[in-house]
Design a protein around this motif. Sequence first.
Motif, PDB file in Angstrom:
ATOM      1  N   VAL A 214       0.848  -1.201   0.000  1.00  0.00           N
ATOM      2  CA  VAL A 214       0.000   0.000   0.000  1.00  0.00           C
ATOM      3  C   VAL A 214       0.884   1.251   0.000  1.00  0.00           C
ATOM      4  O   VAL A 214       0.670   2.176  -0.790  1.00  0.00           O
ATOM      5  CB  VAL A 214      -0.955   0.012   1.216  1.00  0.00           C
ATOM      6  CG1 VAL A 214      -1.673   1.353   1.327  1.00  0.00           C
ATOM      7  CG2 VAL A 214      -1.967  -1.116   1.107  1.00  0.00           C
TER       8      VAL A 214
ATOM      9  N   GLN B   1       0.380   2.836  -3.702  1.00  0.00           N
ATOM     10  CA  GLN B   1      -0.899   3.547  -3.762  1.00  0.00           C
ATOM     11  C   GLN B   1      -0.873   4.751  -4.727  1.00  0.00           C
ATOM     12  O   GLN B   1      -1.820   4.955  -5.500  1.00  0.00           O
ATOM     13  CB  GLN B   1      -1.376   3.981  -2.379  1.00  0.00           C
ATOM     14  CG  GLN B   1      -0.453   4.922  -1.633  1.00  0.00           C
ATOM     15  CD  GLN B   1      -1.077   5.439  -0.341  1.00  0.00           C
ATOM     16  OE1 GLN B   1      -2.287   5.418  -0.180  1.00  0.00           O
ATOM     17  NE2 GLN B   1      -0.240   5.884   0.578  1.00  0.00           N
ATOM     18  N   ASP B   2       0.233   5.495  -4.713  1.00  0.00           N
ATOM     19  CA  ASP B   2       0.309   6.655  -5.614  1.00  0.00           C
ATOM     20  C   ASP B   2       0.393   6.222  -7.076  1.00  0.00           C
ATOM     21  O   ASP B   2      -0.234   6.817  -7.953  1.00  0.00           O
ATOM     22  CB  ASP B   2       1.529   7.521  -5.265  1.00  0.00           C
ATOM     23  CG  ASP B   2       1.307   8.314  -3.986  1.00  0.00           C
ATOM     24  OD1 ASP B   2       0.125   8.504  -3.610  1.00  0.00           O
ATOM     25  OD2 ASP B   2       2.295   8.723  -3.361  1.00  0.00           O
TER      26      ASP B   2
ATOM     27  N   GLU C 141      -9.908   7.315  -7.362  1.00  0.00           N
ATOM     28  CA  GLU C 141      -9.772   6.951  -5.944  1.00  0.00           C
ATOM     29  C   GLU C 141     -10.493   5.639  -5.648  1.00  0.00           C
ATOM     30  O   GLU C 141      -9.948   4.746  -4.995  1.00  0.00           O
ATOM     31  CB  GLU C 141     -10.372   8.063  -5.073  1.00  0.00           C
ATOM     32  CG  GLU C 141      -9.476   9.284  -4.971  1.00  0.00           C
ATOM     33  CD  GLU C 141     -10.089  10.382  -4.108  1.00  0.00           C
ATOM     34  OE1 GLU C 141      -9.685  11.533  -4.280  1.00  0.00           O
ATOM     35  OE2 GLU C 141     -10.970  10.064  -3.277  1.00  0.00           O
TER      36      GLU C 141
ATOM     37  N   THR D 119      -8.648   2.770  -7.205  1.00  0.00           N
ATOM     38  CA  THR D 119      -7.406   2.471  -6.472  1.00  0.00           C
ATOM     39  C   THR D 119      -7.710   1.589  -5.262  1.00  0.00           C
ATOM     40  O   THR D 119      -7.003   0.618  -4.988  1.00  0.00           O
ATOM     41  CB  THR D 119      -6.719   3.784  -6.018  1.00  0.00           C
ATOM     42  OG1 THR D 119      -6.476   4.590  -7.158  1.00  0.00           O
ATOM     43  CG2 THR D 119      -5.407   3.504  -5.312  1.00  0.00           C
ATOM     44  N   GLN D 120      -8.783   1.923  -4.563  1.00  0.00           N
ATOM     45  CA  GLN D 120      -9.177   1.082  -3.410  1.00  0.00           C
ATOM     46  C   GLN D 120      -9.539  -0.327  -3.870  1.00  0.00           C
ATOM     47  O   GLN D 120      -9.139  -1.310  -3.246  1.00  0.00           O
ATOM     48  CB  GLN D 120     -10.379   1.712  -2.706  1.00  0.00           C
ATOM     49  CG  GLN D 120     -10.026   2.921  -1.871  1.00  0.00           C
ATOM     50  CD  GLN D 120     -11.213   3.398  -1.028  1.00  0.00           C
ATOM     51  OE1 GLN D 120     -12.077   2.615  -0.672  1.00  0.00           O
ATOM     52  NE2 GLN D 120     -11.247   4.677  -0.736  1.00  0.00           N
TER      53      GLN D 120
ATOM     54  N   LEU E 134      -6.385  -2.281  -4.632  1.00  0.00           N
ATOM     55  CA  LEU E 134      -5.649  -2.714  -3.437  1.00  0.00           C
ATOM     56  C   LEU E 134      -6.384  -3.856  -2.728  1.00  0.00           C
ATOM     57  O   LEU E 134      -5.755  -4.751  -2.159  1.00  0.00           O
ATOM     58  CB  LEU E 134      -5.413  -1.522  -2.501  1.00  0.00           C
ATOM     59  CG  LEU E 134      -4.333  -0.563  -3.034  1.00  0.00           C
ATOM     60  CD1 LEU E 134      -4.348   0.757  -2.280  1.00  0.00           C
ATOM     61  CD2 LEU E 134      -2.947  -1.199  -2.940  1.00  0.00           C
TER      62      LEU E 134
ATOM     63  N   THR F  57      -4.580  -3.189 -12.105  1.00  0.00           N
ATOM     64  CA  THR F  57      -5.068  -1.803 -12.198  1.00  0.00           C
ATOM     65  C   THR F  57      -5.678  -1.517 -13.570  1.00  0.00           C
ATOM     66  O   THR F  57      -6.774  -0.945 -13.660  1.00  0.00           O
ATOM     67  CB  THR F  57      -3.920  -0.803 -11.932  1.00  0.00           C
ATOM     68  OG1 THR F  57      -3.294  -1.135 -10.697  1.00  0.00           O
ATOM     69  CG2 THR F  57      -4.431   0.621 -11.865  1.00  0.00           C
TER      70      THR F  57
ATOM     71  N   ALA G 253      -2.182   9.875  -4.624  1.00  0.00           N
ATOM     72  CA  ALA G 253      -3.400   9.392  -3.960  1.00  0.00           C
ATOM     73  C   ALA G 253      -3.700  10.307  -2.773  1.00  0.00           C
ATOM     74  O   ALA G 253      -2.781  10.873  -2.184  1.00  0.00           O
ATOM     75  CB  ALA G 253      -3.187   7.967  -3.484  1.00  0.00           C
TER      76      ALA G 253
ATOM     77  N   MET H  41      -6.002   7.503   1.757  1.00  0.00           N
ATOM     78  CA  MET H  41      -6.182   6.292   0.960  1.00  0.00           C
ATOM     79  C   MET H  41      -5.834   5.013   1.740  1.00  0.00           C
ATOM     80  O   MET H  41      -6.605   4.051   1.758  1.00  0.00           O
ATOM     81  CB  MET H  41      -5.317   6.389  -0.302  1.00  0.00           C
ATOM     82  CG  MET H  41      -5.340   5.167  -1.190  1.00  0.00           C
ATOM     83  SD  MET H  41      -6.975   4.774  -1.851  1.00  0.00           S
ATOM     84  CE  MET H  41      -7.180   6.069  -3.071  1.00  0.00           C
ATOM     85  N   ALA H  42      -4.669   5.020   2.393  1.00  0.00           N
ATOM     86  CA  ALA H  42      -4.225   3.807   3.099  1.00  0.00           C
ATOM     87  C   ALA H  42      -5.227   3.424   4.195  1.00  0.00           C
ATOM     88  O   ALA H  42      -5.580   2.246   4.338  1.00  0.00           O
ATOM     89  CB  ALA H  42      -2.833   4.026   3.695  1.00  0.00           C
TER      90      ALA H  42
ATOM     91  N   VAL I 162      -8.367   1.973   2.675  1.00  0.00           N
ATOM     92  CA  VAL I 162      -8.152   0.597   2.193  1.00  0.00           C
ATOM     93  C   VAL I 162      -8.151  -0.371   3.369  1.00  0.00           C
ATOM     94  O   VAL I 162      -8.781  -1.437   3.318  1.00  0.00           O
ATOM     95  CB  VAL I 162      -6.822   0.497   1.404  1.00  0.00           C
ATOM     96  CG1 VAL I 162      -6.442  -0.949   1.143  1.00  0.00           C
ATOM     97  CG2 VAL I 162      -6.936   1.245   0.088  1.00  0.00           C
TER      98      VAL I 162
END
Lengths: 169, 106
Positions: free
Chosen positions: A9, A13-14, A31, A34-35, A38, A62, B47, B51-52, B55
């Motif tokens: 993560v 993540q970026d 966004e 992205t979730q 992951l 992705t 992000a 975000m972390a 998640v």
Amino acid sequence: MAEEFERIVREFQDKIFRLAYSMLPDRASAEETTQDVLLRVWKGLPGFRAESSLSTWIYSITRNACLTARGRGGIHAVSLDDPAPLREVERRAAAAWPSAASPDAGALLDRLPAKYRQVVALFYMQEKSYDEVACMLGLPVGTVKTYLFRARKSLAEELARERVRKGGT
Amino acid sequence: MACPEFEDLVREGPGGHAAHCDECRALLDALADVDAAFEAAFAGVAAPPGMAAAVRARVARELPLRRPSPLPEILDLIGWAAVLALAAVLLPRFLPLIDAALAGWG
């Protein structure tokens, strides 16, 4: 596995967000996707075999997630040939460029063929790393370099011509 | 003097041919502005900060970490127990034969 996932993560993540942002029409969709990505990584991690590199695997998830998101009702569907992708980015770019004498990044991007647009956006998001962009898009590095070269050349020529036409700057 | 190809012009930079050619200098200036415009628009896209955490929350909600199944260990134990039981049953039957064979060699 939880520690490994936390590391992923932090590290990805970026990059996942940028790739999603370059493929989807707005920040909110990127966004959400992205979730989703992951979460898929978390699910798939126990079965992940190092046949491909971790980054190749994650970027492939992705790209697939973005294609799924495009086809989903909740996210406005766009095709690669549609000039709509990146329009929010373009609007932000336009807003961030107050002087009329300076080129407008959004308008410049809009003039590019669709296949160059994503490469250009990702290249500048990814601190100009050809290798990273190639890995993210699943393209050969040579193709990324060619697309970027042609895109920058065509835009520079167009901008220079426009300036001559307007007789200024 | 003929203008160089775009690639060579970029490689030479403003100190090369472009220093004496207005058209090529304008092209290099335009390229620098294109790069600067994209840099301003796209550099630093990341992000969102939450975000972390988002998640982690979704993982906890949708996919709680399952405790590892004890089944493989149980099957392993049963397997070894079966091997030992078989050895305990068969060994007394074969011991006289083994003794006889050893005596024959002796």
